[in-house]
Design a protein around this motif. Sequence first.
Motif, PDB file in Angstrom:
ATOM      1  N   GLY A  94      39.426   9.185 -16.400  1.00 35.24           N
ATOM      2  CA  GLY A  94      38.827  10.508 -16.522  1.00 35.24           C
ATOM      3  C   GLY A  94      38.628  10.770 -17.990  1.00 35.24           C
ATOM      4  O   GLY A  94      38.076   9.955 -18.686  1.00 35.24           O
ATOM      5  N   GLY A  95      39.109  11.887 -18.477  1.00 26.99           N
ATOM      6  CA  GLY A  95      39.084  12.212 -19.901  1.00 26.99           C
ATOM      7  C   GLY A  95      37.807  11.806 -20.594  1.00 26.99           C
ATOM      8  O   GLY A  95      36.731  12.312 -20.295  1.00 26.99           O
ATOM      9  N   GLU A  96      37.922  10.875 -21.566  1.00 23.51           N
ATOM     10  CA  GLU A  96      36.773  10.438 -22.357  1.00 23.51           C
ATOM     11  C   GLU A  96      35.703   9.794 -21.482  1.00 23.51           C
ATOM     12  O   GLU A  96      34.509   9.943 -21.743  1.00 23.51           O
ATOM     13  CB  GLU A  96      37.218   9.455 -23.443  1.00 23.51           C
ATOM     14  CG  GLU A  96      38.021  10.107 -24.553  1.00 23.51           C
ATOM     15  CD  GLU A  96      38.426   9.100 -25.620  1.00 23.51           C
ATOM     16  OE1 GLU A  96      37.849   7.995 -25.684  1.00 23.51           O
ATOM     17  OE2 GLU A  96      39.328   9.429 -26.394  1.00 23.51           O
ATOM     18  N   TRP A  97      36.120   9.058 -20.444  1.00 18.43           N
ATOM     19  CA  TRP A  97      35.161   8.423 -19.538  1.00 18.43           C
ATOM     20  C   TRP A  97      34.261   9.491 -18.909  1.00 18.43           C
ATOM     21  O   TRP A  97      33.043   9.396 -18.934  1.00 18.43           O
ATOM     22  CB  TRP A  97      35.906   7.641 -18.460  1.00 18.43           C
ATOM     23  CG  TRP A  97      35.014   7.026 -17.423  1.00 18.43           C
ATOM     24  CD1 TRP A  97      34.474   7.637 -16.330  1.00 18.43           C
ATOM     25  CD2 TRP A  97      34.539   5.685 -17.411  1.00 18.43           C
ATOM     26  NE1 TRP A  97      33.703   6.755 -15.627  1.00 18.43           N
ATOM     27  CE2 TRP A  97      33.724   5.547 -16.262  1.00 18.43           C
ATOM     28  CE3 TRP A  97      34.732   4.581 -18.235  1.00 18.43           C
ATOM     29  CZ2 TRP A  97      33.106   4.349 -15.930  1.00 18.43           C
ATOM     30  CZ3 TRP A  97      34.116   3.383 -17.893  1.00 18.43           C
ATOM     31  CH2 TRP A  97      33.310   3.287 -16.763  1.00 18.43           C
ATOM     32  N   ASP A  98      34.892  10.515 -18.325  1.00 18.87           N
ATOM     33  CA  ASP A  98      34.128  11.572 -17.675  1.00 18.87           C
ATOM     34  C   ASP A  98      33.292  12.357 -18.681  1.00 18.87           C
ATOM     35  O   ASP A  98      32.150  12.727 -18.396  1.00 18.87           O
ATOM     36  CB  ASP A  98      35.062  12.522 -16.910  1.00 18.87           C
ATOM     37  CG  ASP A  98      35.575  11.912 -15.616  1.00 18.87           C
ATOM     38  OD1 ASP A  98      35.117  10.814 -15.228  1.00 18.87           O
ATOM     39  OD2 ASP A  98      36.442  12.539 -14.985  1.00 18.87           O
ATOM     40  N   GLU A  99      33.840  12.587 -19.849  1.00 20.64           N
ATOM     41  CA  GLU A  99      33.104  13.310 -20.896  1.00 20.64           C
ATOM     42  C   GLU A  99      31.825  12.564 -21.255  1.00 20.64           C
ATOM     43  O   GLU A  99      30.747  13.148 -21.358  1.00 20.64           O
ATOM     44  CB  GLU A  99      33.992  13.476 -22.130  1.00 20.64           C
ATOM     45  CG  GLU A  99      33.344  14.219 -23.269  1.00 20.64           C
ATOM     46  CD  GLU A  99      34.275  14.314 -24.472  1.00 20.64           C
ATOM     47  OE1 GLU A  99      33.754  14.206 -25.600  1.00 20.64           O
ATOM     48  OE2 GLU A  99      35.495  14.484 -24.287  1.00 20.64           O
TER      49      GLU A  99
ATOM     50  N   ASN B 201      25.740  12.122 -20.578  1.00 18.30           N
ATOM     51  CA  ASN B 201      24.580  11.316 -20.240  1.00 18.30           C
ATOM     52  C   ASN B 201      23.989  11.672 -18.880  1.00 18.30           C
ATOM     53  O   ASN B 201      23.261  10.879 -18.290  1.00 18.30           O
ATOM     54  CB  ASN B 201      24.956   9.838 -20.291  1.00 18.30           C
ATOM     55  CG  ASN B 201      25.172   9.392 -21.710  1.00 18.30           C
ATOM     56  OD1 ASN B 201      24.225   9.196 -22.450  1.00 18.30           O
ATOM     57  ND2 ASN B 201      26.426   9.283 -22.114  1.00 18.30           N
ATOM     58  N   ALA B 202      24.312  12.852 -18.384  1.00 17.85           N
ATOM     59  CA  ALA B 202      23.795  13.321 -17.091  1.00 17.85           C
ATOM     60  C   ALA B 202      24.073  12.310 -15.988  1.00 17.85           C
ATOM     61  O   ALA B 202      23.237  12.056 -15.140  1.00 17.85           O
ATOM     62  CB  ALA B 202      22.308  13.638 -17.199  1.00 17.85           C
ATOM     63  N   ALA B 203      25.254  11.721 -16.019  1.00 16.15           N
ATOM     64  CA  ALA B 203      25.619  10.687 -15.048  1.00 16.15           C
ATOM     65  C   ALA B 203      26.811  11.131 -14.210  1.00 16.15           C
ATOM     66  O   ALA B 203      27.866  10.495 -14.199  1.00 16.15           O
ATOM     67  CB  ALA B 203      25.922   9.380 -15.776  1.00 16.15           C
ATOM     68  N   GLN B 204      26.632  12.225 -13.500  1.00 19.03           N
ATOM     69  CA  GLN B 204      27.706  12.750 -12.667  1.00 19.03           C
ATOM     70  C   GLN B 204      28.177  11.713 -11.647  1.00 19.03           C
ATOM     71  O   GLN B 204      29.339  11.705 -11.259  1.00 19.03           O
ATOM     72  CB  GLN B 204      27.263  14.033 -11.945  1.00 19.03           C
ATOM     73  CG  GLN B 204      27.105  15.227 -12.845  1.00 19.03           C
ATOM     74  CD  GLN B 204      25.806  15.229 -13.647  1.00 19.03           C
ATOM     75  OE1 GLN B 204      24.969  14.346 -13.548  1.00 19.03           O
ATOM     76  NE2 GLN B 204      25.645  16.243 -14.486  1.00 19.03           N
TER      77      GLN B 204
ATOM     78  N   HIS C 213      34.410   8.659  -8.838  1.00 17.84           N
ATOM     79  CA  HIS C 213      33.345   8.021  -8.060  1.00 17.84           C
ATOM     80  C   HIS C 213      33.320   6.508  -8.242  1.00 17.84           C
ATOM     81  O   HIS C 213      32.739   5.810  -7.413  1.00 17.84           O
ATOM     82  CB  HIS C 213      31.980   8.589  -8.440  1.00 17.84           C
ATOM     83  CG  HIS C 213      31.826  10.043  -8.144  1.00 17.84           C
ATOM     84  ND1 HIS C 213      31.571  10.521  -6.879  1.00 17.84           N
ATOM     85  CD2 HIS C 213      31.914  11.118  -8.950  1.00 17.84           C
ATOM     86  CE1 HIS C 213      31.506  11.839  -6.920  1.00 17.84           C
ATOM     87  NE2 HIS C 213      31.710  12.234  -8.166  1.00 17.84           N
ATOM     88  N   VAL C 214      33.913   5.991  -9.324  1.00  9.23           N
ATOM     89  CA  VAL C 214      33.806   4.558  -9.602  1.00  9.23           C
ATOM     90  C   VAL C 214      35.110   3.790  -9.414  1.00  9.23           C
ATOM     91  O   VAL C 214      35.080   2.574  -9.252  1.00  9.23           O
ATOM     92  CB  VAL C 214      33.241   4.296 -11.016  1.00  9.23           C
ATOM     93  CG1 VAL C 214      31.858   4.877 -11.159  1.00  9.23           C
ATOM     94  CG2 VAL C 214      34.157   4.811 -12.104  1.00  9.23           C
ATOM     95  N   LEU C 215      36.232   4.476  -9.449  1.00 11.13           N
ATOM     96  CA  LEU C 215      37.505   3.779  -9.274  1.00 11.13           C
ATOM     97  C   LEU C 215      37.552   3.083  -7.922  1.00 11.13           C
ATOM     98  O   LEU C 215      37.071   3.609  -6.915  1.00 11.13           O
ATOM     99  CB  LEU C 215      38.673   4.758  -9.400  1.00 11.13           C
ATOM    100  CG  LEU C 215      38.973   5.245 -10.813  1.00 11.13           C
ATOM    101  CD1 LEU C 215      40.048   6.322 -10.786  1.00 11.13           C
ATOM    102  CD2 LEU C 215      39.399   4.095 -11.707  1.00 11.13           C
ATOM    103  N   SER C 216      38.113   1.887  -7.904  1.00 17.70           N
ATOM    104  CA  SER C 216      38.286   1.071  -6.692  1.00 17.70           C
ATOM    105  C   SER C 216      36.967   0.647  -6.063  1.00 17.70           C
ATOM    106  O   SER C 216      36.889   0.412  -4.858  1.00 17.70           O
ATOM    107  CB  SER C 216      39.135   1.814  -5.654  1.00 17.70           C
ATOM    108  OG  SER C 216      40.410   2.091  -6.187  1.00 17.70           O
ATOM    109  N   THR C 217      35.912   0.557  -6.870  1.00 18.02           N
ATOM    110  CA  THR C 217      34.636   0.047  -6.389  1.00 18.02           C
ATOM    111  C   THR C 217      34.264  -1.173  -7.227  1.00 18.02           C
ATOM    112  O   THR C 217      34.854  -1.427  -8.279  1.00 18.02           O
ATOM    113  CB  THR C 217      33.530   1.113  -6.496  1.00 18.02           C
ATOM    114  OG1 THR C 217      33.333   1.453  -7.868  1.00 18.02           O
ATOM    115  CG2 THR C 217      33.872   2.366  -5.692  1.00 18.02           C
ATOM    116  N   SER C 218      33.285  -1.927  -6.785  1.00 14.17           N
ATOM    117  CA  SER C 218      32.849  -3.124  -7.492  1.00 14.17           C
ATOM    118  C   SER C 218      32.195  -2.757  -8.820  1.00 14.17           C
ATOM    119  O   SER C 218      31.281  -1.928  -8.860  1.00 14.17           O
ATOM    120  CB  SER C 218      31.844  -3.903  -6.641  1.00 14.17           C
ATOM    121  OG  SER C 218      31.214  -4.906  -7.420  1.00 14.17           O
TER     122      SER C 218
END
Length: 184
Positions: free
Chosen positions: A2-7, A12-15, A21-26
Amino acid sequence: MGGEWDEFALQNAAQHALANHVLSTSLLAHIAGDDTRRLTARLIETVLQTKRPVRVQYRCDSPSMARSYQLTIQPMKDERALMVHDLKDAWHFSPPLNIWHYDPNAADCKCSFCGDIRFGGAPDWTSCDDIGDRHPTHVVYEVCTRCQDTVAEAVRQVLAEDALTPELDSEGVPAPGQARDQRE
């Protein structure tokens, strides 16, 4: 996470790229552009094959800030690899670039590794540091020839190092027919 990753995702308008949404995915499912996906897979395969780390420099910019990273992919247990992204440098774009979006049908290309732009299918790439407000709003991600060569060289170096290292048996002794030391 989260944190810096989500920021960064939100800048970059990449909700869709928020940590939850990406954890535990390919990983490869979240990489835009066939070239980028193929080269990333090749780096990971090399690490898993050789059990040696590989390092590559890349850019990951937002419209307001340029960021230079060193990616280290290192082997882990159970045929897994760890990707570590070390921030090496960051600076502000002045003025900020246009916000861009991945569009597989876009005419303009952005290199996934260095951020350079190829306008309208032209053969030459333009440094993203030199385009300012000319940055396209829709891009398809590719990998420029210079960055393809950089990735290929990183892979070659790891494979060459691996070829020089004798295979060891369970007791740490070189396998039959392999010299322990060239000076012996």
